[in-house]
Design an enzyme around this catalytic site. Structure first.
Site, PDB file in Angstrom:
ATOM      1  N   ASN A  66       0.836  -1.205   0.000  1.00  0.00           N
ATOM      2  CA  ASN A  66       0.000   0.000   0.000  1.00  0.00           C
ATOM      3  C   ASN A  66       0.867   1.250   0.000  1.00  0.00           C
ATOM      4  O   ASN A  66       1.907   1.307   0.656  1.00  0.00           O
ATOM      5  CB  ASN A  66      -1.005  -0.010   1.164  1.00  0.00           C
ATOM      6  N   GLU A  68       0.501   5.226   0.567  1.00  0.00           N
ATOM      7  CA  GLU A  68      -0.393   6.281   1.051  1.00  0.00           C
ATOM      8  C   GLU A  68       0.086   7.665   0.610  1.00  0.00           C
ATOM      9  O   GLU A  68       1.200   7.819   0.099  1.00  0.00           O
ATOM     10  CB  GLU A  68      -0.515   6.190   2.575  1.00  0.00           C
ATOM     11  N   ASN A  69      -0.782   8.639   0.833  1.00  0.00           N
ATOM     12  CA  ASN A  69      -0.490  10.009   0.412  1.00  0.00           C
ATOM     13  C   ASN A  69      -1.048  10.972   1.451  1.00  0.00           C
ATOM     14  O   ASN A  69      -2.098  10.694   2.048  1.00  0.00           O
ATOM     15  CB  ASN A  69      -1.152  10.257  -0.961  1.00  0.00           C
ATOM     16  N   ALA A  70      -0.362  12.103   1.631  1.00  0.00           N
ATOM     17  CA  ALA A  70      -0.829  13.116   2.576  1.00  0.00           C
ATOM     18  C   ALA A  70      -2.248  13.575   2.225  1.00  0.00           C
ATOM     19  O   ALA A  70      -3.010  13.997   3.089  1.00  0.00           O
ATOM     20  CB  ALA A  70       0.120  14.303   2.581  1.00  0.00           C
ATOM     21  N   GLU A  79      -3.191  -4.344  -3.261  1.00  0.00           N
ATOM     22  CA  GLU A  79      -3.693  -5.243  -4.312  1.00  0.00           C
ATOM     23  C   GLU A  79      -3.654  -4.542  -5.663  1.00  0.00           C
ATOM     24  O   GLU A  79      -3.203  -5.093  -6.671  1.00  0.00           O
ATOM     25  CB  GLU A  79      -5.148  -5.660  -4.023  1.00  0.00           C
ATOM     26  N   CYS A 116     -10.275  -5.097   0.195  1.00  0.00           N
ATOM     27  CA  CYS A 116     -11.417  -4.189   0.376  1.00  0.00           C
ATOM     28  C   CYS A 116     -12.355  -4.307  -0.833  1.00  0.00           C
ATOM     29  O   CYS A 116     -12.006  -4.885  -1.867  1.00  0.00           O
ATOM     30  CB  CYS A 116     -10.946  -2.754   0.562  1.00  0.00           C
TER      31      CYS A 116
HETATM   32  N1  THU Z   1      -5.423  -1.294   2.289  1.00  0.00           N
HETATM   33  C1  THU Z   1      -4.899  -2.087   1.318  1.00  0.00           C
HETATM   34  O1  THU Z   1      -3.762  -1.902   0.877  1.00  0.00           O
HETATM   35  N2  THU Z   1      -5.670  -3.097   0.848  1.00  0.00           N
HETATM   36  C2  THU Z   1      -6.940  -3.380   1.270  1.00  0.00           C
HETATM   37  O2  THU Z   1      -7.592  -4.255   0.722  1.00  0.00           O
HETATM   38  C3  THU Z   1      -7.491  -2.651   2.414  1.00  0.00           C
HETATM   39  C4  THU Z   1      -6.740  -1.453   2.859  1.00  0.00           C
HETATM   40  C5  THU Z   1      -4.599  -0.191   2.800  1.00  0.00           C
HETATM   41  C6  THU Z   1      -5.106   1.174   2.449  1.00  0.00           C
HETATM   42  C7  THU Z   1      -4.488   2.012   3.532  1.00  0.00           C
HETATM   43  O3  THU Z   1      -3.171   2.364   3.138  1.00  0.00           O
HETATM   44  C8  THU Z   1      -4.397   1.072   4.722  1.00  0.00           C
HETATM   45  O4  THU Z   1      -4.546  -0.231   4.210  1.00  0.00           O
HETATM   46  C9  THU Z   1      -5.447   1.307   5.800  1.00  0.00           C
HETATM   47  O5  THU Z   1      -6.719   1.294   5.257  1.00  0.00           O
END
Ligand code: THU
Length: 164
Positions: A66, A68-70, A79, A116
């Site tokens: 994963n 993320e970004n500010a 995924e 998710c």
């Molecule tokens: N996240 C995923 O990478 N995959 C998922 O299926 C659910 C959530 C990440 C997104 C975010 O960076 C962190 O988990 C918390 O939600």
């Protein structure tokens, strides 16, 4: 009394493996790759790491994490990062398996790390594109490994291009 004219029901099936060594060698490697890719997670906002691994039909393995970004809504799930990488590097090679794992900063997750809803939708799109199901293999930081036969099996009645 009003009765429906019919009822629908769908059964969700998956395999459960108690430990990683009960998987086939190649699937052990895909899950191991997902675990290795936890270290590349860029998650300073949630501190929640997600690692993914893909096995392609040509035997190649591709990892993801994963990012993320500010600007929070721009966060990318692990995924989708891996699926986009595979589509960019090997656009015509089917994906056989997707492994997912997670690491929480404060607690041990012992239940399978389920993709998710948005990622399930994207997995279904890839399955449609390649006309082949993707096995979904998931584990928390520890505990049982669940294996689902396809993305569609975990997104029943999915929206797809047939509606457009
Ligand atoms: N996240 C995923 O990478 N995959 C998922 O299926 C659910 C959530 C990440 C997104 C975010 O960076 C962190 O988990 C918390 O939600």
């Amino acid at each position: 009394m009003i009765h429906p004219s019919k009822k629908g029901k769908q059964l969700l099936e998956w395999e459960v493996y108690a430990t990683i060594d009960q998987l086939s060698l190649i699937e052990q490697q895909v899950l191991q790759l997902a675990k290795e890719h936890l270290q590349y997670s860029h998650s300073p906002y949630s501190n929640f790491k997600v690692g993914t691994g893909l096995l392609l039909e040509n035997g190649e393995l591709i990892g993801g994490s994963n990012q993320e970004n500010a600007s929070y809504p721009l966060c990318l799930c692990a995924e989708r990062v891996a699926l986009a990488a595979a589509a960019s590097i090997h656009p015509h090679t089917p994906i056989l398996t997707l492994a997912v794992t997670v690491k929480h900063p404060e607690k041990i997750i012992s239940k399978p790390a389920m993709p998710c809803g948005a990622c399930r939708q994207v997995i279904c799109e890839v399955e449609q594109k390649q006309q082949q199901a993707i096995r979904i293999l998931t584990q928390g930081e520890q505990g049982e490994i669940f294996v689902f036969p396809s993305g569609l099996s975990i997104l029943p009645l999915a929206f797809d291009a047939s509606y457009l």
